[in-house]
Design a protein around this motif. Sequence first.
Motif, PDB file in Angstrom:
ATOM      1  N   ARG A 225       5.583  -2.061   9.082  1.00 39.44           N
ATOM      2  CA  ARG A 225       5.092  -2.635   7.858  1.00 39.44           C
ATOM      3  C   ARG A 225       5.771  -2.427   6.796  1.00 39.44           C
ATOM      4  O   ARG A 225       5.546  -1.438   6.198  1.00 39.44           O
ATOM      5  N   PRO A 226       6.686  -3.476   6.362  1.00 42.08           N
ATOM      6  CA  PRO A 226       7.548  -3.285   5.248  1.00 42.08           C
ATOM      7  C   PRO A 226       6.517  -3.413   4.020  1.00 42.08           C
ATOM      8  O   PRO A 226       5.500  -3.995   3.945  1.00 42.08           O
ATOM      9  N   GLY A 229      10.328  -1.297  -1.212  1.00 43.74           N
ATOM     10  CA  GLY A 229      10.939  -0.266  -1.382  1.00 43.74           C
ATOM     11  C   GLY A 229      10.824   0.728  -0.298  1.00 43.74           C
ATOM     12  O   GLY A 229      11.112   2.004  -0.266  1.00 43.74           O
ATOM     13  N   GLY A 230      10.493   0.329   0.926  1.00 42.09           N
ATOM     14  CA  GLY A 230      10.374   1.020   2.083  1.00 42.09           C
ATOM     15  C   GLY A 230       9.167   0.338   3.044  1.00 42.09           C
ATOM     16  O   GLY A 230       9.094  -0.851   3.176  1.00 42.09           O
ATOM     17  N   ASN A 231       9.077   1.148   4.051  1.00 42.15           N
ATOM     18  CA  ASN A 231       8.104   0.638   5.157  1.00 42.15           C
ATOM     19  C   ASN A 231       7.281   1.862   5.777  1.00 42.15           C
ATOM     20  O   ASN A 231       7.644   3.056   5.491  1.00 42.15           O
ATOM     21  N   LEU A 232       6.263   1.556   6.535  1.00 40.87           N
ATOM     22  CA  LEU A 232       5.373   2.500   6.829  1.00 40.87           C
ATOM     23  C   LEU A 232       5.650   1.968   8.803  1.00 40.87           C
ATOM     24  O   LEU A 232       5.902   1.088   9.012  1.00 40.87           O
ATOM     25  N   GLN A 233       5.588   2.956   9.256  1.00 43.76           N
ATOM     26  CA  GLN A 233       5.610   2.941  10.913  1.00 43.76           C
ATOM     27  C   GLN A 233       4.749   3.925  11.859  1.00 43.76           C
ATOM     28  O   GLN A 233       4.395   4.825  11.085  1.00 43.76           O
ATOM     29  N   VAL A 255       6.755   7.065   6.948  1.00 44.86           N
ATOM     30  CA  VAL A 255       6.919   6.443   5.765  1.00 44.86           C
ATOM     31  C   VAL A 255       8.067   6.418   5.153  1.00 44.86           C
ATOM     32  O   VAL A 255       8.551   7.821   4.912  1.00 44.86           O
ATOM     33  N   ASN A 256       8.872   5.539   4.855  1.00 46.97           N
ATOM     34  CA  ASN A 256      10.228   5.468   4.338  1.00 46.97           C
ATOM     35  C   ASN A 256      10.578   5.087   3.109  1.00 46.97           C
ATOM     36  O   ASN A 256       9.573   3.847   2.629  1.00 46.97           O
ATOM     37  N   PHE A 257      11.135   5.533   2.020  1.00 49.32           N
ATOM     38  CA  PHE A 257      11.384   5.180   0.920  1.00 49.32           C
ATOM     39  C   PHE A 257      12.738   5.031   0.551  1.00 49.32           C
ATOM     40  O   PHE A 257      13.559   5.821   0.991  1.00 49.32           O
ATOM     41  N   GLY A 262      18.687   6.581  -3.192  1.00 46.91           N
ATOM     42  CA  GLY A 262      18.772   7.265  -1.921  1.00 46.91           C
ATOM     43  C   GLY A 262      17.751   6.875  -0.962  1.00 46.91           C
ATOM     44  O   GLY A 262      17.065   5.546  -1.071  1.00 46.91           O
ATOM     45  N   HIS A 263      17.387   8.047  -0.197  1.00 49.85           N
ATOM     46  CA  HIS A 263      16.473   7.873   0.765  1.00 49.85           C
ATOM     47  C   HIS A 263      15.747   9.050   1.062  1.00 49.85           C
ATOM     48  O   HIS A 263      16.283  10.040   1.074  1.00 49.85           O
ATOM     49  N   VAL A 264      14.527   8.782   1.226  1.00 47.22           N
ATOM     50  CA  VAL A 264      13.470   9.699   1.527  1.00 47.22           C
ATOM     51  C   VAL A 264      12.419   9.310   2.526  1.00 47.22           C
ATOM     52  O   VAL A 264      11.881   8.231   2.474  1.00 47.22           O
TER      53      VAL A 264
END
Length: 421
Positions: A225-226, A229-233, A255-257, A262-264
């Motif tokens: 689910r986008p 600034g990121g998405n949930l999986q 959860v991606n940010f 950058g990326h966390v």
Amino acid sequence: MFRPVKRKITLTIIGTSLMLPMGIASAQTAPADVEALQAQMQALQSQIDELKSQQSSTEEEVATVSDNVVTRTPKGDLQIGETTLSIGGYVKAQATVANNGFSDGKASEIVSAGSLRNVDEDLGSRTSFSARQSRLNVGTATPLAGDTLKTFVEMDFYGADGEANEFVSNSYAPRLRHAYGSWGNWLAGQTWSTFMDLNGLGEVDAFGQHASVIFVRQAQLRYTRPFEGGNLQFALENPEDGGDDQSVPDIVGRVNFDGDWGHVSVAALARRLEVDNGVDDDSEWEDAYSVTARLPTVGQDDLRLQANYGNLGRYMGLRSYPDAQVGEGNIDGVDSWGASAIYRHYWTDELRSSLAYSRTGLVDTGAGDMTDSYDTAFVNLMWSPMANTTYGIEYQRFDLEEVDGDAFDLDRVHVSAQYSF
């Protein structure tokens, strides 16, 4: 393709031309013949026009097939009707010099806690060459019901060790890496576990071999689910604890940010471990957590961090730690931890280096030959003088200590040449 038609038209016109003077001469004495000849010429002209029309239609059809059915996209993929077909992969040649040999007689290209236990210092150094990491993949993308249906299949040549040898043919078998399809927010098939973040790997030639790496490919059903600034999986994935006893899928959330900064990413894993062997019959829910980050630093440089904790088992470090212990009819999950840092520095646009350190440890009380700690260190120099071409040299250090005090270590120098397509 149309030469017979043209030849027929040409012969007819020539014949008509030869007969025309004779017809005109005859017309001086027979006007009715002139009218008949004119009728024949009109009929002939109609046939010529029809043949030209057929030829033009056929040429247009061929052009349509060429332009709209099989074409090339700007990226170089094939466009077949509405489906885009991409073919990719690389050829990778590797050479490794290790300070110790292996008691099982193998070079152990992929080093893990298991292969380290076969290191025998009495056997001396070992040199090996290989191209088994070479890969081939095929992907498709087709518009479907307002979205895009995508498929991807990839293989390398790390399959069936027992069926190959290095005496004559080095005929290693292909091995399935990925095979999945996705449409919209859904993905089904085999690919990287949702509990794994590729940003935690870094650019090291010992791909997926640093001690704390989360590294698993398996069959799954995933929903993404986008958001800005990121998405949930969320995913249900193939369960396995070494005994093939699990009846409940592994449950993963991530959860991606992402941003210019950058990326966390943060992930959680829930597993139901079970044993039912006719003697022991027990089950237990376990959990694990992972945090990864990729942070730009100076210029093109970046820092990659990873921290993991919980019932990691087969998910971390190529199964450095067991998933569970079974005793007196009970099953107990084994908890461990792991952390890594990988810094990549660009000397020039074509030349770069990565320095990686990773360490893991046992949280629970263990016994015997169970891994107590495992750590790795790598430093490399990677050179990409041309597009799709990378040459590398890397020093690799592996250290393993068991609960009973036994220790194993390995030093290697790894050289590679990779040609992508």
